[in-house]
Write an enzyme that holds these catalytic residues in place. Structure first.
Site, PDB file in Angstrom:
ATOM      1  N   PRO A 189       0.897  -1.104   0.041  1.00  0.00           N
ATOM      2  CG  PRO A 189      -0.104  -1.070   2.140  1.00  0.00           C
ATOM      3  CD  PRO A 189       0.834  -1.920   1.278  1.00  0.00           C
ATOM      4  CB  SER A 226      -2.709   3.499   0.816  1.00  0.00           C
ATOM      5  OG  SER A 226      -2.746   4.494   1.933  1.00  0.00           O
ATOM      6  CD  GLN A 254      -2.603   1.289   4.964  1.00  0.00           C
ATOM      7  OE1 GLN A 254      -2.873   2.066   4.372  1.00  0.00           O
ATOM      8  NE2 GLN A 254      -2.455   1.700   6.531  1.00  0.00           N
ATOM      9  CG  LEU A 255      -7.878   0.179   9.423  1.00  0.00           C
ATOM     10  CD1 LEU A 255      -8.964   1.238   8.739  1.00  0.00           C
ATOM     11  CD2 LEU A 255      -8.378  -0.541  10.371  1.00  0.00           C
ATOM     12  CE1 TYR A 256      -0.549   4.268   8.034  1.00  0.00           C
ATOM     13  CE2 TYR A 256      -1.450   5.091   6.453  1.00  0.00           C
ATOM     14  CZ  TYR A 256      -0.467   4.623   6.938  1.00  0.00           C
ATOM     15  OH  TYR A 256       0.829   4.547   6.277  1.00  0.00           O
ATOM     16  CB  THR A 285      -0.278   0.296   8.834  1.00  0.00           C
ATOM     17  OG1 THR A 285      -0.354  -0.390   7.352  1.00  0.00           O
ATOM     18  CG2 THR A 285       1.166   0.956   8.826  1.00  0.00           C
ATOM     19  CE  LYS A 315       2.585  -2.103   4.780  1.00  0.00           C
ATOM     20  NZ  LYS A 315       3.160  -0.900   5.134  1.00  0.00           N
ATOM     21  CG  HIS A 360       5.375   2.744   6.668  1.00  0.00           C
ATOM     22  ND1 HIS A 360       4.397   2.521   7.645  1.00  0.00           N
ATOM     23  CD2 HIS A 360       5.154   3.999   6.028  1.00  0.00           C
ATOM     24  CE1 HIS A 360       3.435   3.321   7.042  1.00  0.00           C
ATOM     25  NE2 HIS A 360       3.788   3.903   5.890  1.00  0.00           N
ATOM     26  CB  ILE A 406      11.450  -6.738  -2.237  1.00  0.00           C
ATOM     27  CG1 ILE A 406      11.998  -7.312  -0.855  1.00  0.00           C
ATOM     28  CG2 ILE A 406      11.487  -7.634  -3.308  1.00  0.00           C
ATOM     29  CD1 ILE A 406      10.726  -8.069  -0.303  1.00  0.00           C
ATOM     30  N   GLY A 416       7.102  -1.739  -2.806  1.00  0.00           N
ATOM     31  CA  GLY A 416       6.519  -0.560  -2.920  1.00  0.00           C
ATOM     32  C   GLY A 416       7.076   0.434  -3.916  1.00  0.00           C
TER      33      GLY A 416
END
Ligand SMILES: Cc1cc2nc3c(=O)[nH]c(=O)nc-3n(C[C@H](O)[C@H](O)[C@H](O)COP(=O)(O)O)c2cc1C
Length: 391
Positions: free
Chosen positions: A106, A135, A156-158, A184, A259, A283, A317, A337
């Site tokens: 994300p 995201s 993906q959750l904040y 995250t 995450k 991150h 990566i 990413g």
């Protein structure tokens, strides 16, 4: 020096990496030899502030470097005379078949990299049969991204400063059919992105497509926040604890990943909370300056989890060999990413597709070279610790 010796010296120099010319900037995706070609192309096209936002680590960027150099701590032990005419990269993850162990991490605010933001990524991911993780800071709604992908993506959750808001966000993703939720947990403390700050100062271009011109305003078009009153609510929740994970576990039907885990202590607590998986992540070195690459964190997490749930990893990566090494250390799958965002910024959907293709081709090649025909055959016997100081 006689003529022969001089010739030998110049031949040596010409073959030396020190002498090599900088790579020319590619003008179309098919010219790319590896994912770094897209990095150069993205640097050329993006305003400095946007490129800085993408590239930045934190503080001295030592963790950012460690995310890459960590892979040099391991070497490979290729095997010979194995029938490698057929190689299968597929796996089953949370009940779904994936063509490869590669997912798109994300990344927030993709409007900073392409006018359509996450949509070309969704189309590329669909074309390349690769899962995209969307995201919370997406510029397009989860419904629009799912439509572009032709199937629901992972979300993906904040947790945000308001758990009521967080609840609304994940419930909307669940209603949209997202099968997996990745919470995250690594930016709770805030962060010091010095490289991004310096890049902003280099930028004289006025950006109206994605910035909020209000003082303190950052990227706008936070599609998932529309209709929610976000006044005074920070995106990071400093008070967040495992209690939220417990509540989330009880409430959502989606598979739940955490995450941002980098220690065996937290991996064990995650396991106790009944989560379905972990993403070992710092991150992209944008949280704390730990100095520790994620590949260095992976073994202790794998050990703590003891095979009871999938462990994914991201951070640094860039090569098929990186993916191979992560899998050999016990990761189930990996996320990338920045590389796909380089592709997006430079060429849109075709750029993202080519990045995925390159990584898949490199992974296929190294699997064959190491005599591994399936992901199940990749294990720690393929690795040797690096004896001499990594380059
Ligand atoms: C520009 C940028 C934005 C990001 N936004 C998010 C985000 O919104 N949510 C999240 O969980 N991680 C975010 N990340 C972290 C990525 O999901 C991932 O962990 C990281 O990029 C992996 O490292 P790599 O870029 O070296 O491959 C972001 C990373 C970058 C570079």
């Amino acid at each position: 020096m006689d003529t022969l010796a001089r010739r030998a010296f110049f031949q040596f120099l010409a073959a030396s990496p020190l002498y090599s010319q900088p790579a020319p900037i590619i003008t179309k995706p098919d010219e790319a030899i590896n994912v770094f070609d897209f990095e150069l192309a993205a640097r050329q096209i993006l305003p400095p502030a946007h490129f800085g936002y993408l590239q930045t680590g934190v503080v001295d960027d030592a963790t950012l470097r460690a995310n890459r150099t960590g892979y040099d701590l391991y070497q490979l032990r290729p095997r010979r005379l194995i029938d490698i005419s057929k190689v299968d990269l597929s796996l089953t993850l949370f009940g779904a078949r994936h063509e490869t162990p590669l997912l798109l991490a994300p990344i927030g605010n993709q409007g900073a990299f392409h006018p359509e933001a996450e949509l070309p990524v969704a189309r590329a991911a669909a074309a390349q049969k690769t899962m995209q993780i969307l995201s919370t800071m997406t510029n397009n709604s989860v419904e629009a991204v799912n439509a572009a992908a032709g199937r629901p993506v992972w979300y993906q959750l904040y947790a945000t400063g308001s758990l009521t808001v967080a609840d609304r966000l994940w419930r909307r993703a669940e209603a949209a059919g997202c099968p997996v939720l990745a919470l995250t947990v690594d930016t709770q403390a805030g962060r010091n992105t010095e490289t991004a700050e310096r890049s902003k100062r280099l930028d004289t271009r006025k950006c109206v497509t994605c910035h909020d011109p209000a003082p303190g305003g950052f990227f706008k078009r936070k599609a998932m926040f529309s209709g929610l009153d976000m006044a005074g609510i920070p995106t990071a929740n400093a008070a967040l604890t495992w209690d939220f994970v417990r509540q989330l576990r009880q409430s959502t039907k989606m598979k739940l990943l955490i995450k941002g885990i980098v220690t065996h202590e937290d991996a064990r607590i995650a396991l106790e909370h009944g989560v379905d998986g972990i993403i070992v992540s710092n991150h992209g070195a944008r949280a704390e300056e730990s100095g520790r690459g994620t590949i260095e964190c992976l073994p202790e997490v794998i050990d703590a989890v003891g095979g009871k749930m999938p462990v994914l990893i991201d951070g640094g990566i860039r090569r098929g060999t990186d993916i191979f090494k992560a899998l050999a250390l016990g990761a189930t799958a990996v996320c990338v990413g920045r590389p796909y965002i380089w592709g997006l910024a430079a060429f849109g959907q075709p750029g993202v597709e080519k990045v995925i293709e390159l990584l898949r081709a490199e992974l296929t090649l190294i699997m064959k070279q190491c005599g591994r025909r399936s992901l199940a055959e990749i294990n720690s016997s393929a690795l040797a610790p690096t004896k001499f100081a990594p380059r």
